[in-house]
Design an enzyme around this catalytic site. Structure first.
Site, mmCIF file in Angstrom:
data_model
loop_
_atom_site.group_PDB
_atom_site.id
_atom_site.type_symbol
_atom_site.label_atom_id
_atom_site.label_comp_id
_atom_site.label_asym_id
_atom_site.label_seq_id
_atom_site.Cartn_x
_atom_site.Cartn_y
_atom_site.Cartn_z
ATOM 1 N N SER A 145 41.567 51.667 45.567
ATOM 2 C CA SER A 145 40.836 50.520 46.095
ATOM 3 C C SER A 145 40.752 50.577 47.626
ATOM 4 C CB SER A 145 41.497 49.232 45.601
ATOM 5 O OG SER A 145 40.671 48.115 45.771
ATOM 6 N N ASP B 186 33.120 47.708 37.469
ATOM 7 C CA ASP B 186 34.192 47.212 38.340
ATOM 8 C C ASP B 186 33.887 45.778 38.792
ATOM 9 O OD1 ASP B 186 35.910 46.672 40.594
ATOM 10 O OD2 ASP B 186 36.214 48.826 40.830
ATOM 11 N N HIS C 244 38.527 47.516 37.388
ATOM 12 C CA HIS C 244 39.030 47.874 38.712
ATOM 13 C C HIS C 244 40.442 48.422 38.590
ATOM 14 C CE1 HIS C 244 39.090 47.812 43.082
ATOM 15 N NE2 HIS C 244 40.297 47.277 43.033
#
Length: 345
Positions: free
Chosen positions: A156, A285, A313
């Protein structure tokens, strides 16, 4: 998969490929993929050792090593960079470190400033484009273990940071390979996307933690001349864009949130990367949307983007509800294997 992102007929020449990941019937929903590993799946056992690393400005970050240490007899060192408000306790970090550690890799995670449960000592914090601390950390690591190959895996925010580092330093000498998972390639798009619908739940959860840390630091650090907001105004920040406009940008030398997003989004650095890099991403996502995805011309020949229709995610959950597993563990292991040495441990 959306026609816009369909792969070609020659997989050896395409930089964007269809992922082999397939979500099981019970976990096709993107929120199940995102939340199950975080809140329901049991963490793998992992012993840790922490040490402090002093940075050039006298601030500190905590560096966490997987145990037992196998550094001198390992396949190499796998460096982990966590996501927004993450830590070594984050499900993706803990479980990947446990997996790679079991395979003979020495694992190490660098907490970003103020993460890992301890506030840092300066007003400066961390953000999606903060590569200075990571570069200093990797140089420090390389001096200690110059003969061991090193790979890095970012998740991320940490994935965006890692890709930016690789693109702005194409001749970097620290890493043999890299993997980026669930990257927010275009920060402005992500800030807008996560401020809509159910995704606001994720934003609220993370923003609450960010504001709490900021307000805690405001009680011991003088922010006058650095920020125009006080404690009361900080408590009312309602979304990522407001936080970045009022905190991230002024603290780190950006004109405003848009300037920060433009200068730090990984999308602008991908074509300069020379390090073999695997990028894993799910189109569903919930932290972003399809508009963030890079096109083939935006990728260098060293970058391979693997897209799946599902995965959430930092999810990529497979198996059964009573025996789930994370698909990217094996995919990452397979990708970094050719860069290892001392494979018999």
């Amino acid at each position: 998969m959306n026609d816009k992102f369909k792969v070609g007929t020659n997989p050896n020449k395409n930089r964007i490929k269809r992922s082999e990941f397939k979500a099981p019937f019970w976990a096709k929903n993107r929120h199940v993929q995102t939340l199950w590993p975080r809140f329901i799946q049991r963490r793998r056992p992992l012993a840790l050792r922490m040490e402090k690393l002093q940075l050039p400005d006298s601030d500190e970050v905590s560096v966490v090593w997987g145990q037992p240490e196998v550094t001198q007899n390992s396949k190499g060192i796998a460096v982990i960079f966590h996501g927004l408000e993450g830590s070594v306790k984050s499900h993706y970090a803990n479980d990947l470190m446990a997996e790679l550690q079991s395979q003979g890799w020495q694992t190490v995670l660098m907490h970003f400033r103020g993460c890992g449960g301890e506030p840092n000592s300066t007003a400066r914090a961390y953000h999606s484009g903060e590569t200075e601390d990571a570069s200093f950390f990797m140089e420090w690591l390389n001096k200690q273990f110059p003969d061991l190959p090193k790979v890095a895996i970012g998740f991320s925010l940490g994935a965006n940071m890692l890709l930016k580092f690789l693109g702005e330093s194409p001749k970097q000498r620290f890493l043999k390979a890299a993997v980026a998972v669930s990257t927010p390639f275009k920060l402005a798009e992500c800030a807008e996307s996560i401020n809509q619908g159910f995704s606001k739940v994720y934003q609220s959860y993370l923003l609450k933690s960010m504001v709490k840390t900021l307000r805690s630091k405001m009680r011991v650090i003088d922010y006058k001349g650095l920020l125009t907001i006080d404690d009361k105004k900080a408590a009312k920040l309602a979304n990522f864009k407001e936080f970045d406009q009022n905190v991230t940008a002024p603290l780190h030398g950006f004109a405003d949130a848009d300037d920060y997003y433009q200068r730090c989004s990984a999308i602008g650095f991908l074509k300069y990367i020379e390090t073999p890099t695997l990028v894993l991403h799910s189109i569903d996502d919930p932290f972003m949307n399809e508009a963030v995805l890079p096109q083939e011309h935006e990728l260098s020949e060293a970058v391979q983007l693997e897209l799946s229709d599902t995965g959430g995610h930092v999810g990529f959950l497979q198996g059964t509800p009573w025996k789930p597993n994370i698909w990217f563990h094996k995919r990452i292991s397979d990708f970094i294997a050719p860069f290892a040495i001392n494979t018999s441990v």
